[in-house]
Scaffold this motif. Structure first.
Motif, PDB file in Angstrom:
ATOM      1  N   HIS A 142     -15.727  -3.515 -10.222  1.00 51.83           N
ATOM      2  CA  HIS A 142     -15.679  -4.975 -10.239  1.00 51.83           C
ATOM      3  C   HIS A 142     -14.327  -5.380 -10.810  1.00 51.83           C
ATOM      4  CE1 HIS A 142     -17.196  -9.022 -10.226  1.00 51.83           C
ATOM      5  NE2 HIS A 142     -17.007  -9.165 -11.529  1.00 51.83           N
ATOM      6  N   LEU A 143     -13.484  -5.961  -9.994  1.00 52.53           N
ATOM      7  CA  LEU A 143     -12.111  -6.249 -10.391  1.00 52.53           C
ATOM      8  C   LEU A 143     -11.632  -7.498  -9.669  1.00 52.53           C
ATOM      9  CD1 LEU A 143      -9.683  -3.784  -8.555  1.00 52.53           C
ATOM     10  CD2 LEU A 143     -12.010  -4.240  -7.804  1.00 52.53           C
ATOM     11  N   PRO A 144     -10.478  -8.065 -10.052  1.00 54.55           N
ATOM     12  CA  PRO A 144      -9.985  -9.262  -9.382  1.00 54.55           C
ATOM     13  C   PRO A 144      -9.866  -9.060  -7.872  1.00 54.55           C
ATOM     14  CG  PRO A 144      -8.753  -8.907 -11.396  1.00 54.55           C
ATOM     15  CD  PRO A 144      -9.639  -7.706 -11.224  1.00 54.55           C
ATOM     16  N   ALA A 145     -10.223 -10.091  -7.120  1.00 55.27           N
ATOM     17  CA  ALA A 145     -10.263  -9.991  -5.656  1.00 55.27           C
ATOM     18  C   ALA A 145      -8.898  -9.653  -5.070  1.00 55.27           C
ATOM     19  CB  ALA A 145     -10.782 -11.298  -5.064  1.00 55.27           C
ATOM     20  N   THR A 146      -7.823 -10.191  -5.657  1.00 54.11           N
ATOM     21  CA  THR A 146      -6.491  -9.903  -5.117  1.00 54.11           C
ATOM     22  C   THR A 146      -6.148  -8.430  -5.284  1.00 54.11           C
ATOM     23  OG1 THR A 146      -5.578 -10.641  -7.245  1.00 54.11           O
ATOM     24  CG2 THR A 146      -5.596 -12.233  -5.435  1.00 54.11           C
ATOM     25  N   ASP A 147      -6.508  -7.862  -6.438  1.00 54.82           N
ATOM     26  CA  ASP A 147      -6.260  -6.439  -6.653  1.00 54.82           C
ATOM     27  C   ASP A 147      -7.102  -5.591  -5.701  1.00 54.82           C
ATOM     28  OD1 ASP A 147      -4.466  -6.989  -8.663  1.00 54.82           O
ATOM     29  OD2 ASP A 147      -5.946  -6.826 -10.264  1.00 54.82           O
ATOM     30  N   ALA A 148      -8.354  -5.997  -5.513  1.00 50.07           N
ATOM     31  CA  ALA A 148      -9.229  -5.254  -4.598  1.00 50.07           C
ATOM     32  C   ALA A 148      -8.683  -5.282  -3.176  1.00 50.07           C
ATOM     33  CB  ALA A 148     -10.642  -5.838  -4.639  1.00 50.07           C
ATOM     34  N   ALA A 149      -8.216  -6.449  -2.735  1.00 44.92           N
ATOM     35  CA  ALA A 149      -7.656  -6.555  -1.384  1.00 44.92           C
ATOM     36  C   ALA A 149      -6.384  -5.726  -1.260  1.00 44.92           C
ATOM     37  CB  ALA A 149      -7.362  -8.021  -1.055  1.00 44.92           C
ATOM     38  N   GLY A 150      -5.553  -5.726  -2.316  1.00 42.97           N
ATOM     39  CA  GLY A 150      -4.335  -4.919  -2.288  1.00 42.97           C
ATOM     40  C   GLY A 150      -4.630  -3.437  -2.222  1.00 42.97           C
ATOM     41  N   ILE A 151      -5.618  -2.994  -2.996  1.00 46.73           N
ATOM     42  CA  ILE A 151      -6.019  -1.582  -2.976  1.00 46.73           C
ATOM     43  C   ILE A 151      -6.545  -1.206  -1.595  1.00 46.73           C
ATOM     44  CG2 ILE A 151      -7.719   0.063  -3.871  1.00 46.73           C
ATOM     45  CD1 ILE A 151      -7.445  -1.386  -6.582  1.00 46.73           C
ATOM     46  N   ASP A 152      -7.356  -2.090  -1.014  1.00 47.39           N
ATOM     47  CA  ASP A 152      -7.918  -1.828   0.310  1.00 47.39           C
ATOM     48  C   ASP A 152      -6.811  -1.662   1.348  1.00 47.39           C
ATOM     49  OD1 ASP A 152     -10.370  -1.826   2.096  1.00 47.39           O
ATOM     50  OD2 ASP A 152      -9.238  -3.467   2.979  1.00 47.39           O
ATOM     51  N   THR A 153      -5.809  -2.545   1.302  1.00 46.71           N
ATOM     52  CA  THR A 153      -4.692  -2.449   2.242  1.00 46.71           C
ATOM     53  C   THR A 153      -3.873  -1.188   2.003  1.00 46.71           C
ATOM     54  OG1 THR A 153      -4.570  -4.865   2.372  1.00 46.71           O
ATOM     55  CG2 THR A 153      -2.635  -3.639   3.104  1.00 46.71           C
ATOM     56  N   ARG A 154      -3.600  -0.876   0.745  1.00 42.88           N
ATOM     57  CA  ARG A 154      -2.845   0.325   0.411  1.00 42.88           C
ATOM     58  C   ARG A 154      -3.553   1.577   0.914  1.00 42.88           C
ATOM     59  NH1 ARG A 154      -0.333   1.080  -4.319  1.00 42.88           N
ATOM     60  NH2 ARG A 154      -0.268   3.246  -3.595  1.00 42.88           N
ATOM     61  N   LEU A 155      -4.843   1.624   0.731  1.00 41.67           N
ATOM     62  CA  LEU A 155      -5.615   2.786   1.193  1.00 41.67           C
ATOM     63  C   LEU A 155      -5.518   2.933   2.706  1.00 41.67           C
ATOM     64  CD1 LEU A 155      -8.902   2.648  -0.938  1.00 41.67           C
ATOM     65  CD2 LEU A 155      -7.173   4.453  -0.951  1.00 41.67           C
ATOM     66  N   THR A 156      -5.680   1.828   3.410  1.00 43.24           N
ATOM     67  CA  THR A 156      -5.620   1.877   4.869  1.00 43.24           C
ATOM     68  C   THR A 156      -4.245   2.342   5.338  1.00 43.24           C
ATOM     69  OG1 THR A 156      -7.257   0.104   5.046  1.00 43.24           O
ATOM     70  CG2 THR A 156      -5.886   0.532   6.977  1.00 43.24           C
ATOM     71  N   ASP A 157      -3.175   1.805   4.739  1.00 48.69           N
ATOM     72  CA  ASP A 157      -1.819   2.195   5.130  1.00 48.69           C
ATOM     73  C   ASP A 157      -1.565   3.673   4.854  1.00 48.69           C
ATOM     74  OD1 ASP A 157      -1.390  -0.387   5.897  1.00 48.69           O
ATOM     75  OD2 ASP A 157      -0.247  -0.970   4.114  1.00 48.69           O
ATOM     76  N   ALA A 158      -1.949   4.124   3.654  1.00 50.90           N
ATOM     77  CA  ALA A 158      -1.733   5.527   3.282  1.00 50.90           C
ATOM     78  C   ALA A 158      -2.526   6.462   4.181  1.00 50.90           C
ATOM     79  CB  ALA A 158      -2.101   5.740   1.815  1.00 50.90           C
ATOM     80  N   ASP A 159      -3.753   6.072   4.504  1.00 48.10           N
ATOM     81  CA  ASP A 159      -4.612   6.949   5.297  1.00 48.10           C
ATOM     82  C   ASP A 159      -4.136   7.057   6.738  1.00 48.10           C
ATOM     83  OD1 ASP A 159      -6.093   7.182   2.997  1.00 48.10           O
ATOM     84  OD2 ASP A 159      -7.501   5.622   3.559  1.00 48.10           O
ATOM     85  N   ARG A 160      -3.648   5.962   7.281  1.00 49.46           N
ATOM     86  CA  ARG A 160      -3.115   6.012   8.651  1.00 49.46           C
ATOM     87  C   ARG A 160      -1.864   6.880   8.703  1.00 49.46           C
ATOM     88  NH1 ARG A 160      -4.187  -0.356  10.096  1.00 49.46           N
ATOM     89  NH2 ARG A 160      -6.338  -0.083  10.847  1.00 49.46           N
ATOM     90  N   ALA A 161      -1.069   6.859   7.607  1.00 54.52           N
ATOM     91  CA  ALA A 161       0.119   7.698   7.564  1.00 54.52           C
ATOM     92  C   ALA A 161      -0.248   9.178   7.461  1.00 54.52           C
ATOM     93  CB  ALA A 161       0.994   7.296   6.376  1.00 54.52           C
TER      94      ALA A 161
END
Length: 379
Positions: A142-161
């Motif tokens: 449970h964390l701030p929504a902006t941080d959660a969205a940033g983590i989600d995007t970072r994960l997707t970018d890293a995983d596609r790479a």
């Protein structure tokens, strides 16, 4: 102010006491029971229209809890205004759509500015562990929504790479593996903890290698300590009986053997060769010896209050019969209680007895008794 704080504390203890009684009576978690107590008070005392809609079947319980979540913490007048607007929406749409509409309306009508509420909410950030089936579990953050969205995007970018012709993992599997690597061994894709490749820009999409993050190198590594109880024949490969992961339950034998192969140390428990009953754990003194602490943690697994699932590692070791009343520091007079239930015992609200080793009898404020047992082989 002191009177207000005292009244608030009495209310909190009353709610906690009611929830603990209700949890045992209905055999649900105390968190669920506490929500029921809070929701019931809100419906009966402040939102009869929502209660009537629930009784008539116009809305479901899921709709009602969503509405109550939005009413909570609001001044009565504001809550009633939100109820007038949202109740017709709840009667005509799904819960996800209702939640989105409710969040927007709450932000518009709430008397406290969103940035101030966000600061307060951020102080309640947390991580929860939830066991699942088939040797799996959920980790909720449970964390701030902006941080959660940033983590989600970072994960997707890293995983596609990381995806390549020879890697058959799905995107979700890759996302999970990245999180596990980061949290367990402190590794991150090339480009460190900030998500950008070394000396490059965000557009650089070359397949990264896994390296230690240089920006995190100054921070000490975290070494996790977990308890896994493994039958000796499983450890030797003679048998495939499941092992037991503290706070979770059975895990496959091959997983346990892999963990044991990398374990820095072992705690040996002397057991009967046929029944598995523990025969010896060492000394029993006023200061609980380390070997007895370890064994009690394995025995209890969680807080021993009936139905409580707080892991023993986060609980206090409590003398069931207080030392001041001639209680002994022994396995048949020690049990784990979480901070909340330890407090309720210290306040004289709940009472506990240990009629036999490992078996706890809890006596509620209403005088009801509940029995808490452990694995008979470890009792």
């Amino acid at each position: 102010m002191q009177g207000s704080g005292s009244a608030s504390r009495r209310t909190n203890i009353a709610d906690t006491t009611t929830a603990s009684e209700l949890a045992c009576l209905l055999r649900i978690t105390e968190r669920s029971a506490h929500r029921l107590v809070q929701h019931s008070a809100l419906l009966v005392n402040h939102h009869p229209n929502t209660l009537e809609a629930l009784r008539s079947g116009s809305i479901s319980w899921a709709h009602a809890t969503t509405l109550l979540h939005e009413y909570a913490g609001l001044p009565p007048g504001t809550a009633v205004n939100i109820e007038k607007t949202l109740l017709p929406v709840a009667e005509a749409t799904t819960v996800p759509r209702l939640s989105y509409r409710a969040r927007t309306l709450r932000t518009t009508l709430h008397p406290v500015a969103l940035d101030e509420r966000a600061r307060t909410a951020r102080s309640r950030r947390r991580v929860d562990f939830e066991p699942a089936d088939d040797a799996m579990a959920w980790l909720h953050i449970h964390l701030p929504a902006t941080d959660a969205a940033g983590i989600d995007t970072r994960l997707t970018d890293a995983d596609r790479a990381l995806q390549g012709p020879g890697d058959h993992r799905t995107l979700q599997q890759l996302r999970t593996d990245v999180v596990m690597d980061l949290l367990l061994i402190g590794a991150s894709p090339t480009g460190c903890n900030h998500g950008l490749p070394h000396g490059g820009s965000a557009e650089n999409t070359s397949t990264p290698e896994w390296v230690d993050c240089p920006h995190a190198s100054a921070a000490p590594r975290v070494r996790a300590h977990i308890n896994v109880t493994v039958p000796v024949l499983t450890l030797l490969g003679v048998d495939d009986a499941p092992a037991d992961l503290e706070g979770y339950g059975p895990i496959p034998a091959d997983v346990a053997r892999r963990l044991a192969a990398h374990a820095p140390s072992f705690t040996r428990l002397l057991t009967h060769p046929e029944s598995g009953a523990v025969l010896s754990v060492g000394r029993t003194t006023y200061a609980v010896p380390a070997d007895l602490k370890k064994w009690l943690r394995v025995r209890d697994r969680t807080c021993r209050h009936p139905g409580c699932a707080v892991p023993a590692a986060r609980c206090d070791l409590d003398h069931t019969r207080p030392w001041s009343q001639q209680g002994t520091t022994a396995h048949n007079n020690l049990a784990h209680l979480c901070r909340k239930h330890h407090m309720l015992k210290s306040e004289g609200i709940w009472h506990y007895r240990q009629p036999s080793p490992g078996v706890l009898t809890a006596i509620s404020p209403a005088g009801r008794t509940y029995r808490s047992t452990v694995d008979p082989l470890l009792a």
